[in-house]
Motif scaffolding. Structure first.
Motif: not given
Lengths: 521, 211
Positions: A208, A294, A334, A382
């Protein structure tokens, strides 16, 4: 007295502009002649006898003598009428024109007219044969023979016209088109082994997080545990940027599009901004209650996604940096990527959702609803990548339970294509050199796959990692892919070397590289 | 030379006219196909003169060509044709786009001119071998096929017509009529090979709009 009279007479004779008494119109003359022919005769004879034939009224220098002589006989008949008839015949048979009666203008005009007509007639007579000859020759050239000696015949029941709407199939022959690049078989050489392997000790094996980023100025930022290292790809030097204290570790790194600023997301929910040219922290921005896994830049806006599912837009220029907070996902965010044109933000979460968000550049930052909420993936999303040559095309890859790469048109929200990779998709990257996309995978082969887009045929599979490929990054010149594996290695693959046959395409890329004055060693 | 020898080796006026007619038939069909005037599916390949020529299967076109070329063949034997022109016109604007001239020269014209009656009455005999003539015709038709490479695309619905330039004392058959000669303004001309049957000499010239 006589002398004066004589001079006067001379003047009369010499001066032409005065009313001319001298030459009478012919008809008058004729009348006179008939009437006093006898007199004339006598005079004539007498004259002839005296001074022979003399030109009559012409003013000559010798006139003096003449007139004097003339005068003598005139004495006998003094009257003027006698003088004129006397004069006229005095020239003998000579014709003396009378100007009064001749209409010169009319005469001239008449004469000119006559000559013009004659000339024209001449012209016609002369020119028309040559012209006719010319016409004949031209006709012969055009018709391949004298048309007057020919008859052009045609059958009256004509052949049918082609069917309505029929198009000349030869159009294909005349029009040319390039074969699409995707159809062309790939003939370039792709090295199957990495160009270089770097050690990445203590890299966090967490699906992640987003732990590597390669900047435009050719510096690779790698987060290894609590540290962020900067690897200058041009010189090969490594620099430690920061080290977090305690149990904290770096969860994400992201370079600003241009400039030395690196955003670092941490476990405590802060987003730090670092000036890497001075190795100095510029600011710390809060906004999250959980780790920031992120990050994505859109010019001055830094967007961060956290474990709790929120997405926060920060304006890094303002003291009050928080623009908006969106409860985007039910679970950890993510994947987070701004489209190249800054119009859309794509976010992928552990809740298997892929959301497309509008730009926040508009003044009202109240867009808390996504444009599209896409739920086709069966696992955490992701891997996200925007197509560099088609603005609204997004590629997304799903986790272990999903294993697919999907292509989306973000203008319509339609899923354009889907391919099952048979393996967890950890990362996706588009090539800027070729119409290809590369994906990083986990179990079982931990390989990188290069796909032809849009056919989605495999161009190459690059194996070497002994554990799953967590992250991918591309060099600014687009030639090299860096993969970060859970096996604590960073591998550099020179898989997008420009085709030597495509000089034009490559020169463009090379010029970018040369501008940066840096290259990868 | 005996009569059998003549038959074996030489060509009569009638035979020559028929050869010319065949050349025109294959030439015109080839042009119609190669220039894409009619849909290609209406053509079928056929072997003539040792050459595959695509012939139209459209009954109307076949009928038209048979009538016109049959009449032309008759005139050829009477030496009345001077030129045959295939005209390609735009159906909608009636503009002449392309013109194929087949010029006929009668070889040995001098002797014929002197005693025209005799030539009309008697079938003349040429001296050329039929095989040789056919080879020449083949080469011209090959050239017609090759013209696609330089002729401009006929990018509209086109129709064709055949004009016959005859001597002035030629009678007008039924369903035929006199028309005007055609021109292409600002045209480009290309002369193809010519062939001769030793009686008829054919020059093929294509004129097209200079774009």
């Amino acid at each position: 007295m006589s002398h004066l009279k004589y001079i006067k007479e001379i003047n009369n004779l010499t001066r032409m502009d005065e009313t001319i008494k001298g030459p009478l119109p012919r008809w008058q003359k004729k009348c006179l002649e008939t009437s006093n022919s006898s007199v004339n005769h006598s005079i004539n004879t007498s004259r002839k006898m005296t001074n022979g034939s003399f030109p009559t009224p012409t003013p000559t220098p010798t006139k003096k003598n003449d007139t004097r002589v003339k005068k003598t006989p005139s004495k006998t008949s003094k009257k003027s009428p006698s003088r004129t008839p006397a004069k006229t015949p005095s020239g003998g048979d000579r014709f003396i024109p009378s100007r009064a009666t001749t209409n010169f203008d009319l005469g001239y005009y008449k004469i000119q007219q006559q000559t013009n007509i004659e000339k024209n007639e001449e012209k016609l007579d002369n020119a028309s044969p040559s012209k006719r000859e010319m016409q004949r020759l031209m006709g012969e050239n055009l018709h391949g023979g004298d048309i007057n000696q020919m008859r052009v015949l045609s059958y009256q029941n004509k052949a049918p016209a082609p069917p309505e709407g029929y198009q000349n199939p030869l159009r294909v022959v005349y029009s040319q088109s390039k074969t699409p690049a995707s159809i062309k078989a790939s003939t370039r050489y792709i090295p199957q082994t990495p160009d270089r392997i770097l050690d990445a000790p203590e890299i966090v094996d967490d699906y992640y997080l987003n732990l590597i980023d390669w900047s435009e100025s050719n510096i690779l930022a790698v987060a290894l545990g609590a540290n962020v290292y900067l690897w200058n790809a041009a010189t090969g030097t490594i620099e430690q940027l920061l080290e977090l204290n305690g149990n904290d570790y770096v969860c994400s790194v992201a370079w600003i599009q241009e400039g030395p600023y690196l955003a670092v997301g941490t476990t405590v929910g802060n987003t730090e901004l670092w000036d890497c040219s001075q190795t100095k922290r510029v600011r710390v921005m809060n906004g999250h209650a959980a780790r920031v896994g992120s990050l994505s830049w859109n010019s001055h806006i830094l967007t961060s996604g956290c474990r709790a599912g929120q997405i926060v837009h920060h304006d890094v220029r303002q003291r009050d940096h928080l623009i908006s907070t969106i409860n985007a996902h039910a679970q950890e965010v993510c994947g987070l990527k701004w489209s190249p044109d800054g119009k859309y933000l794509a976010s992928g979460g552990n809740d298997n959702m892929l959301q497309i968000w509008p730009s926040v550049s508009t003044q009202s930052h109240t867009h808390t609803q996504p444009i599209y909420s896409l739920n086709q993936h069966q696992a955490a999303v992701k891997a996200l990548a925007w197509c560099p040559w088609q603005n609204s095309i997004l590629a997304s890859g799903g986790g272990t339970a999903d294993r697919t790469i999907r292509f989306w048109n973000c203008n319509t929200g339609a899923c354009l294509n889907m391919v099952d990779t048979k393996s967890q998709v950890c990362s996706l990257l588009w090539s800027t050199t070729y119409k290809e996309i590369v994906s990083g995978h986990g179990y079982a082969q931990n390989q990188l796959i290069i796909w032809k887009y849009p056919a989605m045929t495999k161009v190459a599979e690059l194996t070497g990692h002994s554990s799953r490929v967590l992250h991918l990054a591309m060099s600014p010149d687009g030639t090299t892919i860096l993969s970060a594996g859970a096996d604590e290695t960073l591998r550099l693959w020179k898989c997008f070397l420009p085709d030597p046959h495509k000089k034009k395409d490559t020169s463009e890329i090379k010029s970018v590289a040369s501008r940066l004055k840096q290259s990868i060693r | 030379m005996t009569e059998t020898q003549q038959k074996a080796k030489c060509i009569t006026l009638k035979g020559s006219a028929e050869l010319v007619k065949e050349y025109l038939l294959y030439g015109v069909n080839s042009i119609l196909y190669q220039r894409g005037i009619y849909p290609p599916e209406t053509f079928e390949p056929a072997e003539h003169f040792g050459l595959f020529v695509l012939m139209s299967t459209d009954e109307k076109i076949k009928g038209f060509l048979n009538t016109v070329l049959g009449q032309i063949q008759e005139w050829l034997t009477q030496r009345k044709v001077q030129k045959i022109t295939l005209v390609i016109t735009n159906v909608n604007t009636k503009e002449v786009l392309e013109k194929w001239d087949f010029k006929v020269d009668y070889e040995g014209q001098v002797s014929n001119g002197a005693n025209g009656n005799k030539s009309n009455g008697l079938p003349e005999v040429g001296t050329k071998d039929v095989k040789l003539i056919q080879r020449e015709i083949r080469e011209v038709i090959r050239q017609i096929t090759g013209t696609v490479s330089f002729l401009p695309l006929l990018d509209c619905l086109c129709s064709f017509d055949i004009l016959t330039y005859t001597v002035p004392d030629c009678g007008i058959p039924k369903e035929w009529d006199e028309t005007q000669p055609v021109f292409i303004a600002n045209s480009q001309e290309v002369q193809l090979r010519s062939f001769s049957t030793s009686i008829h000499k054919m020059d093929t010239i294509v004129s097209y709009r200079n774009v």
